[in-house]
Design a protein around this motif. Structure first.
Motif, PDB file in Angstrom:
ATOM      1  N   SER A 164      15.397  60.814  50.630  1.00 16.83           N
ATOM      2  CA  SER A 164      14.511  61.533  49.707  1.00 16.83           C
ATOM      3  C   SER A 164      14.247  60.678  48.473  1.00 16.83           C
ATOM      4  CB  SER A 164      15.156  62.854  49.279  1.00 16.83           C
ATOM      5  OG  SER A 164      16.286  62.609  48.459  1.00 16.83           O
ATOM      6  N   ASP A 165      13.159  60.987  47.779  1.00 17.98           N
ATOM      7  CA  ASP A 165      12.841  60.273  46.537  1.00 17.98           C
ATOM      8  C   ASP A 165      13.980  60.416  45.531  1.00 17.98           C
ATOM      9  OD1 ASP A 165      10.441  59.483  47.571  1.00 17.98           O
ATOM     10  OD2 ASP A 165       9.209  60.840  46.367  1.00 17.98           O
ATOM     11  N   GLN A 166      14.553  61.613  45.471  1.00 19.22           N
ATOM     12  CA  GLN A 166      15.642  61.866  44.521  1.00 19.22           C
ATOM     13  C   GLN A 166      16.855  60.983  44.814  1.00 19.22           C
ATOM     14  OE1 GLN A 166      16.867  65.987  44.175  1.00 19.22           O
ATOM     15  NE2 GLN A 166      18.779  65.447  43.161  1.00 19.22           N
ATOM     16  N   ASN A 167      17.231  60.913  46.096  1.00 23.59           N
ATOM     17  CA  ASN A 167      18.368  60.062  46.464  1.00 23.59           C
ATOM     18  C   ASN A 167      18.068  58.592  46.230  1.00 23.59           C
ATOM     19  OD1 ASN A 167      20.373  61.917  47.283  1.00 23.59           O
ATOM     20  ND2 ASN A 167      19.334  62.250  49.223  1.00 23.59           N
ATOM     21  N   LEU A 168      16.838  58.197  46.472  1.00 29.53           N
ATOM     22  CA  LEU A 168      16.429  56.813  46.240  1.00 29.53           C
ATOM     23  C   LEU A 168      16.634  56.449  44.773  1.00 29.53           C
ATOM     24  CD1 LEU A 168      15.117  54.665  48.166  1.00 29.53           C
ATOM     25  CD2 LEU A 168      12.924  55.265  47.141  1.00 29.53           C
ATOM     26  N   VAL A 169      16.215  57.323  43.884  1.00 30.84           N
ATOM     27  CA  VAL A 169      16.354  57.100  42.442  1.00 30.84           C
ATOM     28  C   VAL A 169      17.830  57.072  42.035  1.00 30.84           C
ATOM     29  CG1 VAL A 169      15.947  58.135  40.171  1.00 30.84           C
ATOM     30  CG2 VAL A 169      14.085  58.026  41.833  1.00 30.84           C
ATOM     31  N   GLU A 170      18.600  58.033  42.545  1.00 32.00           N
ATOM     32  CA  GLU A 170      20.028  58.108  42.193  1.00 32.00           C
ATOM     33  C   GLU A 170      20.786  56.862  42.625  1.00 32.00           C
ATOM     34  OE1 GLU A 170      21.536  61.684  43.926  1.00 32.00           O
ATOM     35  OE2 GLU A 170      20.428  63.004  42.573  1.00 32.00           O
ATOM     36  N   ILE A 171      20.527  56.426  43.855  1.00 29.66           N
ATOM     37  CA  ILE A 171      21.213  55.243  44.384  1.00 29.66           C
ATOM     38  C   ILE A 171      20.831  53.990  43.589  1.00 29.66           C
ATOM     39  CG2 ILE A 171      21.366  53.705  46.389  1.00 29.66           C
ATOM     40  CD1 ILE A 171      22.910  56.244  46.857  1.00 29.66           C
ATOM     41  N   ALA A 172      19.542  53.851  43.287  1.00 27.84           N
ATOM     42  CA  ALA A 172      19.080  52.685  42.521  1.00 27.84           C
ATOM     43  C   ALA A 172      19.708  52.663  41.136  1.00 27.84           C
ATOM     44  CB  ALA A 172      17.554  52.689  42.425  1.00 27.84           C
ATOM     45  N   ASN A 173      19.797  53.809  40.499  1.00 34.00           N
ATOM     46  CA  ASN A 173      20.404  53.865  39.164  1.00 34.00           C
ATOM     47  C   ASN A 173      21.892  53.507  39.212  1.00 34.00           C
ATOM     48  OD1 ASN A 173      18.139  54.483  37.624  1.00 34.00           O
ATOM     49  ND2 ASN A 173      18.307  56.677  38.016  1.00 34.00           N
ATOM     50  N   GLN A 174      22.561  53.894  40.291  1.00 30.06           N
ATOM     51  CA  GLN A 174      23.969  53.536  40.457  1.00 30.06           C
ATOM     52  C   GLN A 174      24.124  52.019  40.571  1.00 30.06           C
ATOM     53  OE1 GLN A 174      25.870  55.831  43.544  1.00 30.06           O
ATOM     54  NE2 GLN A 174      27.820  54.762  43.341  1.00 30.06           N
ATOM     55  N   ILE A 175      23.207  51.390  41.299  1.00 31.41           N
ATOM     56  CA  ILE A 175      23.245  49.928  41.452  1.00 31.41           C
ATOM     57  C   ILE A 175      22.944  49.247  40.117  1.00 31.41           C
ATOM     58  CG2 ILE A 175      22.127  47.941  42.562  1.00 31.41           C
ATOM     59  CD1 ILE A 175      21.651  49.829  45.008  1.00 31.41           C
ATOM     60  N   GLU A 176      22.002  49.807  39.361  1.00 33.88           N
ATOM     61  CA  GLU A 176      21.642  49.220  38.064  1.00 33.88           C
ATOM     62  C   GLU A 176      22.830  49.204  37.107  1.00 33.88           C
ATOM     63  OE1 GLU A 176      18.782  47.644  36.841  1.00 33.88           O
ATOM     64  OE2 GLU A 176      18.497  47.568  39.003  1.00 33.88           O
ATOM     65  N   LEU A 177      23.663  50.240  37.150  1.00 31.75           N
ATOM     66  CA  LEU A 177      24.861  50.283  36.295  1.00 31.75           C
ATOM     67  C   LEU A 177      25.805  49.135  36.629  1.00 31.75           C
ATOM     68  CD1 LEU A 177      25.645  54.132  36.254  1.00 31.75           C
ATOM     69  CD2 LEU A 177      24.784  52.747  34.352  1.00 31.75           C
ATOM     70  N   ILE A 178      25.952  48.863  37.925  1.00 40.22           N
ATOM     71  CA  ILE A 178      26.822  47.777  38.367  1.00 40.22           C
ATOM     72  C   ILE A 178      26.234  46.410  37.972  1.00 40.22           C
ATOM     73  CG2 ILE A 178      27.731  46.595  40.420  1.00 40.22           C
ATOM     74  CD1 ILE A 178      29.167  49.247  39.567  1.00 40.22           C
ATOM     75  N   LEU A 179      24.920  46.270  38.157  1.00 39.87           N
ATOM     76  CA  LEU A 179      24.267  45.011  37.794  1.00 39.87           C
ATOM     77  C   LEU A 179      24.403  44.738  36.296  1.00 39.87           C
ATOM     78  CD1 LEU A 179      21.032  45.183  39.992  1.00 39.87           C
ATOM     79  CD2 LEU A 179      22.981  43.637  40.281  1.00 39.87           C
ATOM     80  N   ALA A 180      24.345  45.808  35.494  1.00 42.51           N
ATOM     81  CA  ALA A 180      24.506  45.653  34.041  1.00 42.51           C
ATOM     82  C   ALA A 180      25.903  45.115  33.715  1.00 42.51           C
ATOM     83  CB  ALA A 180      24.270  46.992  33.345  1.00 42.51           C
ATOM     84  N   LYS A 181      26.918  45.592  34.438  1.00 45.51           N
ATOM     85  CA  LYS A 181      28.294  45.099  34.230  1.00 45.51           C
ATOM     86  C   LYS A 181      28.399  43.622  34.586  1.00 45.51           C
ATOM     87  CE  LYS A 181      30.891  49.393  35.093  1.00 45.51           C
ATOM     88  NZ  LYS A 181      31.881  50.042  36.005  1.00 45.51           N
ATOM     89  N   ILE A 182      27.831  43.258  35.716  1.00 49.40           N
ATOM     90  CA  ILE A 182      27.908  41.865  36.177  1.00 49.40           C
ATOM     91  C   ILE A 182      27.194  40.936  35.198  1.00 49.40           C
ATOM     92  CG2 ILE A 182      27.198  40.261  38.009  1.00 49.40           C
ATOM     93  CD1 ILE A 182      27.520  42.610  39.993  1.00 49.40           C
TER      94      ILE A 182
END
Length: 425
Positions: A94-112
């Motif tokens: 779903s669009d909602q899950n797509l957004v949620e998953i991408a935001n989770q990845i962005e948090l990790i990328l910010a840490k790296i």
């Protein structure tokens, strides 16, 4: 960065680089480690091959669902919408899950990036991470993972699958994983893992030893089309193995190979499923844009064949149908500039009516991008919609119309036909 809409995620993905300087897996492994390795929390089947890997993945997904397994599916390309790339039990993310998953990845990328400000994933890496994260979050029993390009260096090759699959080996993406057929076979054999079975389909004899050697090195049981299981095309499509004989609805022989490979791969998983349920699952599976029949009289077939092997297979099928029907074969083809255009056009019969077209896409070949002899020999119609409608109206009951060369063109026509029908195909 925080996303609020699915289209923003998709736009961002396509703005990312396509390749790293080094073709290794260090970038994706780093991100997956920060995410607690979601790829290890789901059982997987890894599918590669020059052609047939998409169909095989769809058939496998259907069989797993029929066996009561919560099933993830990661495939490319898409036909209707990006969300098709990542599926759960046959439903697009779903669009909602797509957004949620991408935001989770962005948090990790910010840490790296706190330690390495230049760190970035390429488009396909990001998509693969999204898929693994989604499947782990949804607690899938199995996920069928289709390779992007190749095998050993493909960004999906971070898993220890229950079963590996190599459907075919042919010439495509030679600049990335070639240039020779042997190079491509070596790259694809990279999906073979230690002590895990590998199923191989219609692989050319000249590269078979490369795959056999890799399987031997990894102590991986090898199950081979033509030796351990056979496909017999008659009134129905028959799969014959050492333990069973199954008859399915008629399909082109190359689709039959994919069915056989999928059923054999499924059998390696040890899940209970009756012969009737296996047959029903395969017969009900629709693989978008792959030998997809829109209508029978005239026969209109959409297939995203875009390399020499796939186009040859499609033409073999069409010319067999032509003998049976005694009709005319017409072909509407669009190709990408970076494909083996001249070699593909060498495959057409003199009696085939071939029409060139294009779509609004940067890589799509326009008239000037085709070799001069092709421009002179075949009619070019820049408006793909008008070209398709014209050929459709021109075709008589016993004729055959193929739409091929690119999944982009196939997808556009499927969407147009769906819209015209007033319902989703």
């Amino acid at each position: 960065m925080t996303f609020t809409k699915a289209q923003d995620v998709i736009n961002y993905l396509y703005s990312l680089p396509k390749l790293h300087e080094k073709a290794d897996l260090s970038y994706i492994k780093k991100v997956l480690t920060f995410l607690d390795n979601p790829q290890d929390k789901v059982k997987t089947v890894h599918v590669t091959g020059t052609n047939g890997k998409g169909s095989t993945s769809y058939y496998l997904s259907s069989l797993l669902q029929k066996a009561g397994q919560k099933t993830g599916l990661f495939v490319s390309p898409y036909v209707f919408e990006f969300n098709e790339r990542i599926q759960l039990n046959g439903q697009n993310i779903s669009d909602q899950n797509l957004v949620e998953i991408a935001n989770q990845i962005e948090l990790i990328l910010a840490k790296i990036r706190r330690e390495n400000p230049a760190f970035s994933l390429v488009t396909f890496e990001y998509e693969v991470v999204m898929a693994f994260l989604y499947f782990a979050r949804e607690k899938c029993d199995y996920a069928v993972i289709e390779v992007g390009i190749g095998g050993e260096h493909d960004k999906t090759n971070v898993i220890m699958p229950e079963v590996s699959v190599i459907t075919t080996v042919g010439l495509d993406h030679e600049k990335i994983i070639g240039p020779t057929l042997q190079d491509i076979a070596r790259e694809k054999s990279g999906v073979i893992k230690k002590n895990r079975p590998v199923i191989i389909g219609n692989v050319p004899k000249e590269v078979l030893p490369i795959i056999q050697q890799k399987a031997q090195e990894e102590n991986a049981p090898l199950i081979q089309l033509g030796k351990d299981f056979k496909i017999i095309p008659n009134e129905s499509l028959t799969l014959k193995t050492k333990s069973q004989k199954l008859s399915f609805l008629p399909k082109p022989i190359v689709e039959g190979y994919d069915v056989g490979v999928a059923v054999e791969a499924f059998s390696m998983l040890g899940l209970p499923l009756s012969q009737n349920n296996i047959i029903d699952s395969i017969n009900r599976t629709v693989v978008p844009g792959r030998y997809q029949v829109l209508q029978n009289n005239p026969l209109i077939v959409l297939d995203g064949a875009h390399n020499i092997q796939a186009v040859q297979n499609l033409l073999n099928y069409a010319h067999c149908e032509q003998k049976r029907r005694q009709g005319q074969v017409r072909i509407l083809i669009m190709m990408m500039k970076d494909k083996d255009i001249a070699q593909v056009f060498d495959l057409f019969h003199a009696t085939d009516e071939v029409y060139l077209t294009t779509i609004d896409y940067p890589r799509a070949a326009k008239k000037k991008d085709f070799p001069q002899w092709i421009q002179e020999k075949y009619q070019y119609m820049s408006d793909w919609q008008a070209a398709y409608q014209n050929l459709k109206q021109k075709s008589q009951t016993n004729d055959i119309l193929l739409v091929t060369g690119s999944f982009y063109l196939v997808g556009n026509i499927l969407q147009m036909e769906t819209k015209n029908a007033g319902s989703r195909y």
